[in-house]
Design an enzyme around this catalytic site. Structure first.
Site, PDB file in Angstrom:
ATOM      1  N   SER A 113      37.094  43.687  42.776  1.00  0.00           N
ATOM      2  CA  SER A 113      38.452  43.653  42.262  1.00  0.00           C
ATOM      3  C   SER A 113      39.146  45.023  42.262  1.00  0.00           C
ATOM      4  O   SER A 113      40.344  45.104  42.037  1.00  0.00           O
ATOM      5  CB  SER A 113      38.434  43.114  40.826  1.00  0.00           C
ATOM      6  OG  SER A 113      37.709  43.996  39.954  1.00  0.00           O
TER       7      SER A 113
ATOM      8  N   LYS B   2      42.596  52.295  37.913  1.00  0.00           N
ATOM      9  CA  LYS B   2      42.694  50.838  38.004  1.00  0.00           C
ATOM     10  C   LYS B   2      43.457  50.300  36.794  1.00  0.00           C
ATOM     11  O   LYS B   2      43.259  50.769  35.665  1.00  0.00           O
ATOM     12  CB  LYS B   2      41.294  50.233  38.070  1.00  0.00           C
ATOM     13  CG  LYS B   2      41.255  48.735  38.367  1.00  0.00           C
ATOM     14  CD  LYS B   2      39.816  48.256  38.507  1.00  0.00           C
ATOM     15  CE  LYS B   2      39.721  46.766  38.772  1.00  0.00           C
ATOM     16  NZ  LYS B   2      38.310  46.315  38.899  1.00  0.00           N
TER      17      LYS B   2
ATOM     18  N   SER C 210      32.537  44.864  42.138  1.00  0.00           N
ATOM     19  CA  SER C 210      33.980  45.126  42.168  1.00  0.00           C
ATOM     20  C   SER C 210      34.362  46.549  42.540  1.00  0.00           C
ATOM     21  O   SER C 210      35.531  46.825  42.805  1.00  0.00           O
ATOM     22  CB  SER C 210      34.596  44.781  40.810  1.00  0.00           C
ATOM     23  OG  SER C 210      34.532  43.408  40.574  1.00  0.00           O
TER      24      SER C 210
END
Length: 541
Positions: A226, A142, A250
């Site tokens: 996210s 990420k 997330s």
């Protein structure tokens, strides 16, 4: 293993590469001559340049072998000589080239991925490989987690698009030393999903990476956030494992929406060092995979497990996974399982495998608690990100939280097209140190009194289990984000089927530091539940 191979392996895995500080914009040259590109704009160039060094006919002939492999399969094929690290990496690069332009799962690809794979092939020794749990395994990271590769760490925001850390975060250092190849950086909800604090862009959108789409129903099903790109990258078979981060759902939300496995570890198990922050109280890095075992192997490495170091064996989360791991367990399952056929079948499976399952419903003052939680996160977001920017400002010029807001305002249409209400809210949020700690303590106290004590201590449940079955563009599903976040509890989500094409999942939540037990329960259910199905994608491009 001969001395030359040992020297290559040690130098590749253990000696850090030091890159020159980044300049602003354009093509960069590092100390070792590696190009730095403007990505995602030049991603295709990055990939094609690397694929030019590979025999693509061999990759095409081995496509069925390479598709949807897990870590154990990859290592078995490496030992048997059926595949090489280069072939494996090239396969994933081809997938990215074919699908990422439409799906927007990744922000950047490592220009040195094939070079790293070649080094590992040179160093390969079947006997020594067992010392490196992630040997040759490409991983998606990420884009709010620092890596020293020639890829920026931007958290999806335009202001940080030229932020090239010169060191790995601690979690990446563990992963790299275990033999993994850092393949790519994943798109995300900008600034780790800060928009959940106020109105803002849809889940999975960042100004750098664009809008990540759900491969099971692009523009039809919610991708969630996210850690959107990490989940979608796995679903699209861009890599076997990925890293996400979680503050409030997330990892679990995107894992559920995109039919992969995602785990939020107990807070404090994994280092936050080298992570662009949202909230130091609630942030954690977490593992994601297509199987529970791969997720467990990744978590083990992240926590510091090394096969040749007995002092780290407590971090081995994968060796005790068993198909009969549900036998004798005690689970409190949400009554929502009774509302669908899939849910009913899951309860039947749990009981058939020897688990005691009670249908329950817990209640919390959700709106009140979430309002307090947002206030805490907004306050910490301002303070934590301001500190991060001050520490790293010499590399990319944005020196404070206020600088970031002003930078966005200077060209809001391009830099922050959905507005920056979350940043402005955080800027206005003020708490005294006492108020800050009181609010954190209150959130935990409510969850302890209503969940942790009655379920995990008094009634001895191993886990609470929820059923997550909604994935429309405006709804995410039913997740235990509240109890998981406020009390810092470990959580794991696994695929459990599909309803009208939309992925369905279940989520286990356990008491603090029950990570190993949750993985055992999830693995046993995975072996006996409906199997995950990859999305159907056109790769003719």
């Amino acid at each position: 293993m001969n001395n030359r191979k040992k020297a290559i392996l040690v130098s590749f895995l253990l000696v850090p590469l030091i890159f020159l500080p980044a300049c602003q914009g354009g093509l960069f040259e590092t100390l070792f001559g590696s190009d730095r590109y403007e990505q995602p704009e030049q991603m295709e160039e990055v990939i094609r340049k690397q694929l030019a060094e590979v025999d693509l006919k061999t990759i095409e002939n081995k496509k069925s072998l390479l598709s949807e492999m897990d870590i154990d399969q990859i290592h078995a094929y490496l030992r048997q000589g059926k595949v090489t690290c280069v072939e494996l990496t090239a396969y994933y690069l081809q997938r990215i080239l074919q699908l990422n332009k439409e799906m927007r799962a990744l922000i950047s690809v490592n220009p040195e991925a094939i070079k790293e794979a070649k080094r590992l092939d040179e160093a390969f020794d079947a006997e020594e490989m067992s010392k490196f749990p992630l040997f040759g395994i490409p991983i998606i990271v990420k884009d709010n987690i620092e890596t020293k590769d020639p890829m920026p760490t931007s958290s999806g925001t335009d202001a940080l698009k030229d932020h090239y850390p010169n060191e790995d975060s601690k979690v990446i250092a563990h992963i790299r030393s275990a033999g993994a190849i850092i393949l790519a950086k994943a798109n995300l909800s900008e600034l780790s999903g800060a928009a959940f604090l106020a109105s803002g862009p849809p889940a999975g959108f960042s100004s750098v990476g664009g809008q990540t789409l759900n491969p099971y129903g692009p523009k039809r099903f919610n991708v969630s956030g996210s850690s959107s790109g990490s989940a979608v990258g796995l679903a699209l078979d861009f890599a076997p494992i990925a890293l996400g981060t979680e503050t409030y759902g997330s990892i679990i939300g995107p894992a559920s929406s995109n039919s992969v496995v995602g785990m939020k570890p107990t807070l404090g198990l994994i280092s936050q060092q080298g992570m662009i922050p949202l909230s130091h109280t609630y942030d954690t890095v977490g593992p994601m995979g297509k199987t529970v075992k791969d997720t467990a192997i990744l978590l083990s490495v992240m926590a510091g497990y090394k096969p040749d170091d007995p002092s780290t064996y407590r971090y081995n989360y994968f060796s005790e996974l068993k198909a009969n791991g549900l036998k004798g367990s005690k689970i409190a399952a949400s009554s929502s399982f009774q509302r669908t056929k899939i849910g009913q079948q899951i309860i039947q499976t749990l009981r058939a495998q020897g688990a005691t399952v009670d249908l329950i419903d817990y209640s919390l003052p959700k709106n009140q608690l979430k309002s307090i939680f947002k206030e805490v996160v907004a306050y910490e977001f301002k303070v934590d990100l301001n500190n991060y920017l001050q520490k790293h400002s010499s590399f990319f010029g944005i020196r404070s939280f206020n600088d970031l807001i002003r930078y966005n305002e200077a060209d809001s249409k391009e830099r922050i097209p959905y507005g920056q209400e979350a940043l402005l809210l955080a800027q206005r949020t003020e708490l005294t140190p006492t108020e800050h700690q009181q609010k954190i303590a209150y959130l935990k106290k409510v969850v302890d009194e209503r969940i942790t004590i009655p379920f995990f201590i008094e009634k001895n449940y191993d886990a609470i289990l929820t059923f997550n079955a909604r994935s429309t563009l405006t709804e995410y599903g039913h997740f235990p984000n509240d109890i998981s976040a406020y009390a810092k509890l470990p959580t794991i989500c696994i695929p459990a089927g599909y309803i009208n094409g939309a992925p369905v999942s279940v989520t286990f939540v356990g008491p603090t530091y029950s990570d190993k037990k949750l993985l055992q329960l999830a693995y046993a259910l995975e072996q006996n539940a409906p199997k995950r199905q990859p999305p159907e994608m056109n790769t003719s491009r």
